[in-house]
Write a protein that holds these residues in place. Structure first.
Motif, PDB file in Angstrom:
ATOM      1  N   LEU A 125      19.106 -48.038 -67.841  1.00 40.19           N
ATOM      2  CA  LEU A 125      19.638 -47.434 -66.613  1.00 40.19           C
ATOM      3  C   LEU A 125      18.512 -46.800 -65.797  1.00 40.19           C
ATOM      4  CD1 LEU A 125      22.894 -45.727 -67.953  1.00 40.19           C
ATOM      5  CD2 LEU A 125      22.720 -47.873 -66.691  1.00 40.19           C
ATOM      6  N   ALA A 126      17.570 -46.140 -66.486  1.00 36.38           N
ATOM      7  CA  ALA A 126      16.446 -45.514 -65.783  1.00 36.38           C
ATOM      8  C   ALA A 126      15.556 -46.584 -65.153  1.00 36.38           C
ATOM      9  CB  ALA A 126      15.649 -44.649 -66.752  1.00 36.38           C
ATOM     10  N   ALA A 127      15.337 -47.686 -65.880  1.00 39.14           N
ATOM     11  CA  ALA A 127      14.480 -48.752 -65.365  1.00 39.14           C
ATOM     12  C   ALA A 127      15.039 -49.353 -64.090  1.00 39.14           C
ATOM     13  CB  ALA A 127      14.301 -49.839 -66.427  1.00 39.14           C
ATOM     14  N   LEU A 128      16.368 -49.433 -63.988  1.00 39.70           N
ATOM     15  CA  LEU A 128      17.012 -50.003 -62.806  1.00 39.70           C
ATOM     16  C   LEU A 128      17.419 -48.945 -61.793  1.00 39.70           C
ATOM     17  CD1 LEU A 128      17.475 -53.102 -62.423  1.00 39.70           C
ATOM     18  CD2 LEU A 128      17.035 -52.430 -64.791  1.00 39.70           C
ATOM     19  N   ASP A 129      17.075 -47.697 -62.055  1.00 41.11           N
ATOM     20  CA  ASP A 129      17.347 -46.587 -61.135  1.00 41.11           C
ATOM     21  C   ASP A 129      18.845 -46.412 -60.894  1.00 41.11           C
ATOM     22  OD1 ASP A 129      16.656 -44.464 -59.507  1.00 41.11           O
ATOM     23  OD2 ASP A 129      16.424 -45.696 -57.711  1.00 41.11           O
ATOM     24  N   ILE A 130      19.632 -46.526 -61.965  1.00 41.43           N
ATOM     25  CA  ILE A 130      21.084 -46.365 -61.829  1.00 41.43           C
ATOM     26  C   ILE A 130      21.627 -45.393 -62.874  1.00 41.43           C
ATOM     27  CG2 ILE A 130      21.591 -48.556 -60.682  1.00 41.43           C
ATOM     28  CD1 ILE A 130      22.282 -49.733 -63.428  1.00 41.43           C
ATOM     29  N   THR A 131      20.788 -44.450 -63.326  1.00 43.59           N
ATOM     30  CA  THR A 131      21.238 -43.473 -64.323  1.00 43.59           C
ATOM     31  C   THR A 131      22.478 -42.716 -63.839  1.00 43.59           C
ATOM     32  OG1 THR A 131      18.992 -43.205 -65.177  1.00 43.59           O
ATOM     33  CG2 THR A 131      20.570 -41.438 -65.640  1.00 43.59           C
ATOM     34  N   ALA A 132      22.514 -42.407 -62.554  1.00 43.70           N
ATOM     35  CA  ALA A 132      23.636 -41.648 -61.997  1.00 43.70           C
ATOM     36  C   ALA A 132      24.943 -42.435 -62.018  1.00 43.70           C
ATOM     37  CB  ALA A 132      23.318 -41.217 -60.569  1.00 43.70           C
ATOM     38  N   LEU A 133      24.855 -43.734 -62.258  1.00 41.15           N
ATOM     39  CA  LEU A 133      26.056 -44.575 -62.247  1.00 41.15           C
ATOM     40  C   LEU A 133      26.622 -44.821 -63.643  1.00 41.15           C
ATOM     41  CD1 LEU A 133      24.946 -47.344 -59.696  1.00 41.15           C
ATOM     42  CD2 LEU A 133      26.227 -45.249 -59.238  1.00 41.15           C
ATOM     43  N   ALA A 134      26.082 -44.186 -64.656  1.00 38.88           N
ATOM     44  CA  ALA A 134      26.450 -44.504 -66.036  1.00 38.88           C
ATOM     45  C   ALA A 134      27.956 -44.480 -66.275  1.00 38.88           C
ATOM     46  CB  ALA A 134      25.753 -43.547 -67.001  1.00 38.88           C
ATOM     47  N   ASP A 135      28.654 -43.516 -65.688  1.00 39.33           N
ATOM     48  CA  ASP A 135      30.100 -43.385 -65.920  1.00 39.33           C
ATOM     49  C   ASP A 135      30.937 -44.021 -64.812  1.00 39.33           C
ATOM     50  OD1 ASP A 135      29.680 -41.917 -68.287  1.00 39.33           O
ATOM     51  OD2 ASP A 135      29.402 -40.077 -67.135  1.00 39.33           O
ATOM     52  N   ARG A 136      30.296 -44.639 -63.850  1.00 37.27           N
ATOM     53  CA  ARG A 136      31.019 -45.230 -62.717  1.00 37.27           C
ATOM     54  C   ARG A 136      31.779 -46.493 -63.165  1.00 37.27           C
ATOM     55  NH1 ARG A 136      29.481 -45.469 -57.249  1.00 37.27           N
ATOM     56  NH2 ARG A 136      28.640 -43.368 -57.622  1.00 37.27           N
ATOM     57  N   PRO A 137      33.047 -46.626 -62.800  1.00 35.31           N
ATOM     58  CA  PRO A 137      33.765 -47.875 -63.100  1.00 35.31           C
ATOM     59  C   PRO A 137      33.079 -49.060 -62.408  1.00 35.31           C
ATOM     60  CG  PRO A 137      35.298 -46.124 -62.504  1.00 35.31           C
ATOM     61  CD  PRO A 137      33.930 -45.607 -62.195  1.00 35.31           C
ATOM     62  N   THR A 138      32.944 -50.145 -63.110  1.00 31.40           N
ATOM     63  CA  THR A 138      32.210 -51.283 -62.546  1.00 31.40           C
ATOM     64  C   THR A 138      32.909 -51.845 -61.312  1.00 31.40           C
ATOM     65  OG1 THR A 138      33.306 -52.702 -64.185  1.00 31.40           O
ATOM     66  CG2 THR A 138      31.084 -51.969 -64.696  1.00 31.40           C
ATOM     67  N   HIS A 139      34.236 -51.707 -61.225  1.00 31.70           N
ATOM     68  CA  HIS A 139      34.939 -52.270 -60.065  1.00 31.70           C
ATOM     69  C   HIS A 139      34.734 -51.444 -58.806  1.00 31.70           C
ATOM     70  CE1 HIS A 139      38.008 -49.333 -61.385  1.00 31.70           C
ATOM     71  NE2 HIS A 139      38.423 -49.348 -60.122  1.00 31.70           N
ATOM     72  N   LEU A 140      34.115 -50.262 -58.937  1.00 28.83           N
ATOM     73  CA  LEU A 140      33.846 -49.428 -57.770  1.00 28.83           C
ATOM     74  C   LEU A 140      32.394 -49.530 -57.297  1.00 28.83           C
ATOM     75  CD1 LEU A 140      35.813 -46.152 -58.620  1.00 28.83           C
ATOM     76  CD2 LEU A 140      36.530 -48.070 -57.170  1.00 28.83           C
ATOM     77  N   LEU A 141      31.617 -50.405 -57.912  1.00 29.68           N
ATOM     78  CA  LEU A 141      30.211 -50.553 -57.553  1.00 29.68           C
ATOM     79  C   LEU A 141      30.043 -51.430 -56.319  1.00 29.68           C
ATOM     80  CD1 LEU A 141      28.676 -51.286 -61.079  1.00 29.68           C
ATOM     81  CD2 LEU A 141      28.715 -49.091 -59.880  1.00 29.68           C
ATOM     82  N   SER A 142      29.000 -51.151 -55.550  1.00 23.94           N
ATOM     83  CA  SER A 142      28.629 -52.057 -54.467  1.00 23.94           C
ATOM     84  C   SER A 142      28.022 -53.315 -55.070  1.00 23.94           C
ATOM     85  CB  SER A 142      27.602 -51.394 -53.539  1.00 23.94           C
ATOM     86  OG  SER A 142      26.358 -51.256 -54.206  1.00 23.94           O
ATOM     87  N   TYR A 143      27.827 -54.331 -54.226  1.00 24.04           N
ATOM     88  CA  TYR A 143      27.260 -55.588 -54.724  1.00 24.04           C
ATOM     89  C   TYR A 143      25.871 -55.347 -55.317  1.00 24.04           C
ATOM     90  CZ  TYR A 143      25.814 -60.468 -54.894  1.00 24.04           C
ATOM     91  OH  TYR A 143      25.370 -61.701 -55.323  1.00 24.04           O
ATOM     92  N   GLY A 144      25.034 -54.588 -54.609  1.00 24.65           N
ATOM     93  CA  GLY A 144      23.693 -54.315 -55.114  1.00 24.65           C
ATOM     94  C   GLY A 144      23.720 -53.542 -56.417  1.00 24.65           C
ATOM     95  N   GLN A 145      24.645 -52.593 -56.542  1.00 20.90           N
ATOM     96  CA  GLN A 145      24.774 -51.842 -57.783  1.00 20.90           C
ATOM     97  C   GLN A 145      25.233 -52.735 -58.925  1.00 20.90           C
ATOM     98  OE1 GLN A 145      27.478 -48.848 -56.349  1.00 20.90           O
ATOM     99  NE2 GLN A 145      25.843 -47.374 -55.899  1.00 20.90           N
ATOM    100  N   ARG A 146      26.124 -53.688 -58.629  1.00 19.25           N
ATOM    101  CA  ARG A 146      26.555 -54.629 -59.669  1.00 19.25           C
ATOM    102  C   ARG A 146      25.396 -55.505 -60.128  1.00 19.25           C
ATOM    103  NH1 ARG A 146      30.815 -55.313 -56.080  1.00 19.25           N
ATOM    104  NH2 ARG A 146      30.525 -57.567 -55.822  1.00 19.25           N
TER     105      ARG A 146
END
Length: 280
Positions: A125-146
């Motif tokens: 998660l740190a390598a992809l700079d998405i640590t803050a998204l760890a608990d985010r439901p995948t269906h609520l992610l933007s395309y880039g976040q997915r």
């Protein structure tokens, strides 16, 4: 350059379909950023799936560090801890309820302890700079976040080779730049990255080597040289990169030496233009 993964005299045909690849020799060398290019239907996806073990060659063999891959459970586990493929559409790869759960799936299947799995997930998660998204439901992610989550799931396996199918497709310019910065960090940490793309300008900018899939087979070499081969580009259904065209113009006007490297980015072109002597 040491060879990490290689196909030797490999062929593949889908059920009741024509031969897609025939007698193919292809290698991925450690530490070299490799761009894989070719027209639709040239066999890029098949090649990537053969390298990652998703498909098994009809003839020939796949090797990892010179050892032939066996397609039993032990052999495939060894291969998938060495090579990971991230497909173009992240929705084909994500399935867990949250980002953290999705990224943990691969390490859990390796039988690691919960502490080891947690460490790998945090690292990816740190390598992809998405640590803050760890608990985010995948269906609520933007395309880039997915996209980033799908890549993080592969990175959590700590592969030596990461293969990405059109990773910048569908991203806006800022998203592309952020992803390329991430890939540079992964390379710096020792991951060998292979990118399939139709974008010749991106390939020229990013890759050390380029592999062009043509009807006559695959041709691999240093990216600046391969992407200046108009004959191979034509066979592969690709256009000349703007950087190569700009270099030809600069040389024709005496602003760039015959042996000097041409620009690979707009910034490099601007620097060359700024250093050119003024007329008069």
């Amino acid at each position: 350059m040491s060879e990490l993964v290689a196909l030797q005299d490999a062929s593949y045909a889908y059920e009741e379909g024509p031969v897609v690849l025939d007698g193919l020799d292809f290698e991925v060398c450690e530490g070299r950023a490799l761009a894989l290019l070719g027209r639709n239907g040239s066999g890029k996806t098949t090649l990537m799936r053969l390298l990652s073990g998703g498909l098994r060659p009809r003839t020939g063999r796949l090797t990892v560090e010179g050892k032939v891959v066996s397609y039993d459970r032990k052999g495939l586990t060894r291969l998938r801890t060495t090579v990971q493929l991230v497909v173009q559409d992240p929705d084909d790869q994500l399935f867990a309820a949250s980002v953290g759960q999705d990224v943990s799936f691969g390490p859990l299947n390796l039988g690691l302890t919960s502490t080891e799995v947690r460490g790998r997930v945090e690292e990816a998660l740190a390598a992809l700079d998405i640590t803050a998204l760890a608990d985010r439901p995948t269906h609520l992610l933007s395309y880039g976040q997915r996209k980033r989550t799908a890549i993080a799931g592969a990175v959590a396996m700590r592969p030596r080779v990461l293969i990405l199918d059109e990773p910048t497709a569908g991203l806006d310019p800022d998203g592309q730049e952020r992803l390329l910065a991430t890939l540079e960090r992964l390379r710096a940490s020792g991951t060998t990255v292979v990118m399939a793309t139709h974008d010749v300008d991106l390939a020229l900018r990013w890759a050390d080597d380029a592999a062009l899939l043509t009807p006559g087979g695959v041709r691999t070499g240093p990216a600046p040289r391969m992407l200046a081969r108009t004959d191979l580009l034509r066979e592969a259904g690709l256009r000349l990169p703007w950087g190569v065209a700009a270099a030809e113009l600069l040389r024709a006007r005496g602003l760039l030496g015959d042996d000097a490297a041409g620009p690979r980015t707009p910034d490099e072109l601007a620097a060359l233009a700024a250093s050119a002597p003024a007329d008069g």
